[in-house]
Design a protein around this motif. Structure first.
Motif, short mmCIF file in Angstrom:
data_model
loop_
_atom_site.label_atom_id
_atom_site.label_comp_id
_atom_site.label_asym_id
_atom_site.label_seq_id
_atom_site.Cartn_x
_atom_site.Cartn_y
_atom_site.Cartn_z
N ARG A 10 17.38 -36.80 -63.11
CA ARG A 10 18.47 -37.40 -62.37
C ARG A 10 18.03 -37.63 -60.93
O ARG A 10 16.96 -37.17 -60.51
N VAL A 11 18.86 -38.33 -60.18
CA VAL A 11 18.49 -38.66 -58.80
C VAL A 11 18.32 -37.39 -57.97
O VAL A 11 17.55 -37.36 -56.99
N THR A 12 18.97 -36.30 -58.34
CA THR A 12 18.82 -35.03 -57.64
C THR A 12 17.50 -34.33 -57.97
O THR A 12 17.13 -33.38 -57.30
N ASP A 13 16.81 -34.81 -59.02
CA ASP A 13 15.54 -34.22 -59.41
C ASP A 13 14.35 -35.04 -58.91
O ASP A 13 13.28 -34.49 -58.61
N ARG A 14 14.53 -36.37 -58.87
CA ARG A 14 13.40 -37.25 -58.55
C ARG A 14 13.09 -37.21 -57.05
O ARG A 14 13.82 -36.65 -56.25
N PHE A 15 11.97 -37.80 -56.67
CA PHE A 15 11.48 -37.75 -55.30
C PHE A 15 12.15 -38.84 -54.46
O PHE A 15 12.08 -40.03 -54.77
N LEU A 16 12.80 -38.41 -53.39
CA LEU A 16 13.35 -39.28 -52.35
C LEU A 16 12.77 -38.81 -51.03
O LEU A 16 13.01 -37.67 -50.60
N LEU A 17 11.99 -39.65 -50.38
CA LEU A 17 11.25 -39.22 -49.19
C LEU A 17 12.11 -39.35 -47.94
O LEU A 17 12.88 -40.30 -47.79
N SER A 18 11.93 -38.38 -47.04
CA SER A 18 12.59 -38.43 -45.73
C SER A 18 11.59 -38.85 -44.67
O SER A 18 10.39 -38.99 -44.93
N ASP A 19 12.07 -39.04 -43.45
CA ASP A 19 11.19 -39.49 -42.37
C ASP A 19 10.18 -38.42 -41.98
O ASP A 19 9.18 -38.72 -41.32
N SER A 20 10.40 -37.15 -42.35
CA SER A 20 9.41 -36.12 -42.06
C SER A 20 8.20 -36.24 -42.97
O SER A 20 7.11 -35.74 -42.64
N THR A 21 8.37 -36.89 -44.13
CA THR A 21 7.25 -37.10 -45.06
C THR A 21 6.62 -38.46 -44.88
O THR A 21 5.39 -38.60 -44.89
N PHE A 22 7.45 -39.48 -44.69
CA PHE A 22 6.95 -40.85 -44.51
C PHE A 22 7.76 -41.50 -43.40
O PHE A 22 8.94 -41.81 -43.56
N ARG A 23 7.12 -41.66 -42.24
CA ARG A 23 7.83 -42.18 -41.08
C ARG A 23 8.09 -43.68 -41.22
O ARG A 23 7.38 -44.39 -41.92
N GLY A 24 9.12 -44.13 -40.53
CA GLY A 24 9.43 -45.55 -40.50
C GLY A 24 10.52 -45.98 -41.45
O GLY A 24 10.94 -47.15 -41.40
N PHE A 25 11.00 -45.05 -42.32
CA PHE A 25 12.04 -45.41 -43.29
C PHE A 25 13.09 -44.32 -43.34
O PHE A 25 12.82 -43.14 -43.08
N GLU A 26 14.32 -44.74 -43.70
CA GLU A 26 15.40 -43.79 -43.89
C GLU A 26 15.12 -42.90 -45.10
O GLU A 26 14.22 -43.17 -45.90
N TYR A 27 15.95 -41.84 -45.23
CA TYR A 27 15.87 -41.00 -46.42
C TYR A 27 16.17 -41.86 -47.65
O TYR A 27 17.20 -42.51 -47.74
#
Length: 787
Positions: A651-668
């Motif tokens: 589910r979406v709560t399990d899959r990877f959603l990157l935040s700006d601390s992991t990949f800068r320049g984009f929203e969560y």
């Protein structure tokens, strides 16, 4: 002062007033005796049939006579009368003393020192009355002593000097009261803070002034001088800075480095210092040949030689030599070789600037540890201190192991001071190790606010204790609320589970999100016990169990897409995982003080009584090094993850959603697979089963004075999130965008600010390559952390 009361300077022992009158009277008596008698020597002797004591109120006559030392009927000389006068005056009980011979009677007149009614402080603002009262030795309801009052005034002034106020003056005053009582008032002139206006160096070629200033504890006065107090001139801190500077050069191979002098010049206004360190760097040395020698027949030299990690060509550092000595001594214990000591012998090669190191294994003295005594710990249990020792009672005495244990005790952070010393025991072949500690507060409660470009403004309440119940355990509780998320957490760590070098931890966390980027809410709860332990000098293994609760809410109430609505319909889910993380870290223990790496690899296996079966894999590799005479910091990091389901669906709560601390320049969740349908306003980030990101950055000075704590940086990030299972794709008739691993590229610059609120980082970014529906975030503000 109160109306009607007079302030006087504290009286010193009278030597020119009443004493002078006494001596004059004595002189008259002596001159009369000289006139009456033909021989001068006979005129200096006195015999008193009685002694009259006048003026005493609290002091008993017998006490005064005991100080005088003159008995009734005893013949005394004028010199002996003077000695009696000096003894009474030296008792410190009287303001003035007179000794007057009157025929056969010796008259002793005294004026007693008053009793202190109360002690007060005036003019003090930086140090409160309670702090000053703890400094002075004068006490209420005790006899006033001018010498003690003067010493108290000097102690108060010294306390202000340690605060950087060298112009502070303290004057003791007396206010007379009835019944021979006084109020003792210390009038304080605090003066201004003497700041460090400038720190300079003379004789440094290898490293710039800017780099060396970063080594020192003392800082130059900057914009935040009202908050940052490290720019205050304190003499003891300068001595500490000398040691820091010597350690810095020594760890980088400058074995001949020395500080020839430190000049601290006071400005004309007496409010600032100009400090100059005069240094001689010498040449930088590297390790040459590193060998092991021994004439002990039971020592296998080849085995010890194989254990050596040092290699020729590395920059010399005494800490590396100490590390090798400790490694060889541990090997000797493992081989059953007690009382074997490692003596490093260093030879200089001036031509090629190398140092040959020979580790010589010799037979040490047969000395045993009789016992370890611990004092000063009122809260911390003895066993917390004792487990920092690799040595126990009855073991062979190893001074190096005792020094290392002392460093570990100080590093705990539980004690303001910790002294560890060895002394001879009940026999010359035994020693007693004394540990004297002074405890300090280890807990904190904080209330504050927070801001994140991801979750907005919020309030935070937290409690932390690093020495819970004196057992060396760590406990923390926290509540953090923001406009789009709230979290509640509990963490507990036992660093020595069952007395072993095993760290046991329990983590509880519950998070609710009102996702400002999607039309649904989530709730996530985690229960995670874990065990962690070292398996080598730089390698550590952590084993854990995780029970995870997840729930998707309110997706059908908004414009969420079909995938999110389907996953909400699956209801609440509980996953049960077993996992591990293997890490290799040389950032603090490597041979290069300017570089280090961290490698982590972990997996979690779901399906242990949970609703699904899967494997989640994460890896991280980061590295850092200093270049250009340590002025520029280069960092690189690679992170990746994979999620594979063998039963059930992600589910979406399990899959990877990157935040700006992991990949800068984009929203969560701003990159990766999206469910999109323009006419129905569906545009949901659904996350991916895989991600990979590489980050590269350089941090460097920007020309501002380093006391401002501001540096700059440039960064480049590249990465992607991709992959959805067929089961997920089948749940929608809308378009699935960016399911493939299309790379995004981002460049930007950062501003690092070591502020009073903590190390802040401001990122300004611009994507070089992105997809049309990606959501950019060109600015972010976060707390800067070490890699």
């Amino acid at each position: 002062m109160t109306n009607g009361l007079s302030g006087d300077e504290p009286r010193r022992p009278a030597r020119a007033g009443r004493v002078g009158v006494s001596l004059a009277a004595m002189a008259v008596a002596l001159s009369t005796a000289f006139t009456a008698l033909p021989e001068p020597a006979a005129a200096q002797n006195y015999t008193f049939n009685s002694v009259s004591i006048e003026g005493n109120q609290r002091i008993e006559p017998g006490t005064i006579l005991s100080y005088a030392g003159i008995a009734r009927g005893e013949t005394v000389s004028a010199a002996e009368l003077n000695d009696a006068y000096q003894r009474i005056l030296a008792s410190g009980l009287f303001e003035s003393v007179e000794i007057v011979p009157q025929g056969g009677t010796l008259v002793i007149r005294v004026v007693e020192y008053p009793t202190i009614n109360r002690i007060a402080f005036e003019g003090n603002q930086r140090l409160d009355d309670e702090a000053l009262a703890a400094i002075v030795e004068s006490q209420s309801r005790r006899v006033y002593s001018p010498s003690t009052a003067e010493a108290d005034a000097n102690s108060i002034a010294e306390a202000y000097v340690t605060e950087g106020r060298i112009a502070a003056r303290v004057t003791p005053k007396l206010i007379r009261r009835s019944e021979n009582r006084v109020d003792l008032v210390f009038e304080v002139f605090e003066g201004g803070v003497s700041e460090v206006e400038r720190i300079g160096f003379v004789g440094n070629d290898a490293y710039s002034d800017r780099r060396l200033r970063r080594v020192l504890e003392t800082k130059q006065a900057g914009l935040l001088r009202a908050i940052i107090r490290s720019d205050t001139f304190i003499e003891d801190r300068i001595q500490f800075d000398r040691q820091l500077l010597e350690d810095f050069y020594s760890s980088r191979g400058y074995v001949d480095f020395r500080i020839t002098g430190v000049n601290a010049e006071l400005s004309e206004e007496r409010d600032g210092y100009f400090i100059t360190f005069n240094v001689e760097e010498g040449q930088q040395f590297a390790f040459g040949d590193v060998t092991v020698e021994s004439d002990l027949p039971e020592v296998d030299v080849a085995k010890f030689q194989d254990a050596i990690r040092l290699r020729s060509g590395r920059t010399y550092s005494p800490s590396h030599v100490e590390t090798e000595i400790a490694r060889l001594e541990r090997l000797a214990v493992q081989e059953g070789l007690n009382f074997v000591r490692v003596d490093p012998r260093i030879s200089r090669n001036e031509r090629d600037l190398t140092l040959d190191v020979s580790f010589v294994l010799t037979r040490g003295e047969r000395i045993f540890v009789e016992r370890i005594d611990i004092e000063g710990n009122t809260t911390t249990l003895d066993r917390v201190v004792r487990r920092q020792f690799d040595t126990v009672e009855g073991d062979p005495f190893n001074p190096r192991a005792i020094r290392q244990a002392a460093e570990r005790i100080r590093a705990l952070g539980y004690f303001a001071n910790a002294n560890v010393e060895a002394r001879e025991g009940s026999t010359p072949q035994q020693v007693i190790v004394d540990v004297d500690v002074e405890e300090q507060p280890t807990g904190a409660i904080s209330f504050g606010g927070s801001y994140s470009t991801t979750s907005g403004f919020g309030a935070a309440i937290s409690f932390s204790e690093s020495n819970f119940l004196g057992r060396g355990q760590k406990l923390s509780l926290g509540v953090n609320t923001a406009s789009s998320a709230s979290s509640y957490n509990f963490n507990f760590i036992e660093p020595a589970f069952l007395g072993r070098d095993v760290e046991f931890g329990i983590a509880l966390n519950y998070t609710e999100t009102d996702n400002q980027y999607s039309e649904y809410d989530t709730g996530t709860g985690i229960f995670r016990p874990s065990f962690g332990f070292p398996i080598s000098d730089n390698t550590r293994l952590t084993l854990r169990y995780t029970a995870r609760y997840t729930d998707i809410r309110n997706a059908s109430d908004g414009d969420a897409g079909q995938i999110i609505q389907y996953e909400e319909g699956l209801g609440e889910r509980v996953d049960s995982e077993l996992g591990y993380t293997l890490s290799y870290d040389t950032r603090r223990t490597g041979l290069n003080p300017n570089a280090g790496v961290l490698l982590e690899f972990g997996q979690d296996f779901g399906g242990l009584g949970g609703d699904t079966n899967y494997v989640r894999t994460n890896m991280r590799a980061v590295a850092q090094t200093l270049v250009l005479n340590e002025e520029v910091t280069l960092r690189a990091a690679v992170e990746a993850g994979a999620l594979n389901y063998t039963s059930g669906v992600s589910r979406v709560t399990d899959r990877f959603l990157l935040s700006d601390s992991t990949f800068r320049g984009f929203e969560y969740g701003g990159i990766g697979p999206r469910e999109y349908d323009g006419p129905s306003d569906v545009d949901d980030a659904v996350g991916g089963n895989f991600f990979a990101v590489a980050r590269f950055e350089a941090e460097f000075p920007v020309g501002l004075p380093e006391e401002y704590g501001v540096t700059g940086g440039l960064f480049y990030d590249v990465g992607s999130v991709w992959g959805l299972s067929d089961d997920t794709v089948d749940q929608t008739s809308n378009s699935i965008l960016y399911e493939d691993a299309s790379l995004r590229h981002v460049v930007g610059f950062s501003v690092f600010w070591d502020s009073a609120l903590g190390p802040l980082r401001l990122n300004f970014s611009q994507p070089l390559k992105k997809e049309d529906r990606d959501r950019e975030q060109n600015f972010s503000l976060s707390i800067s952390t070490e890699f």
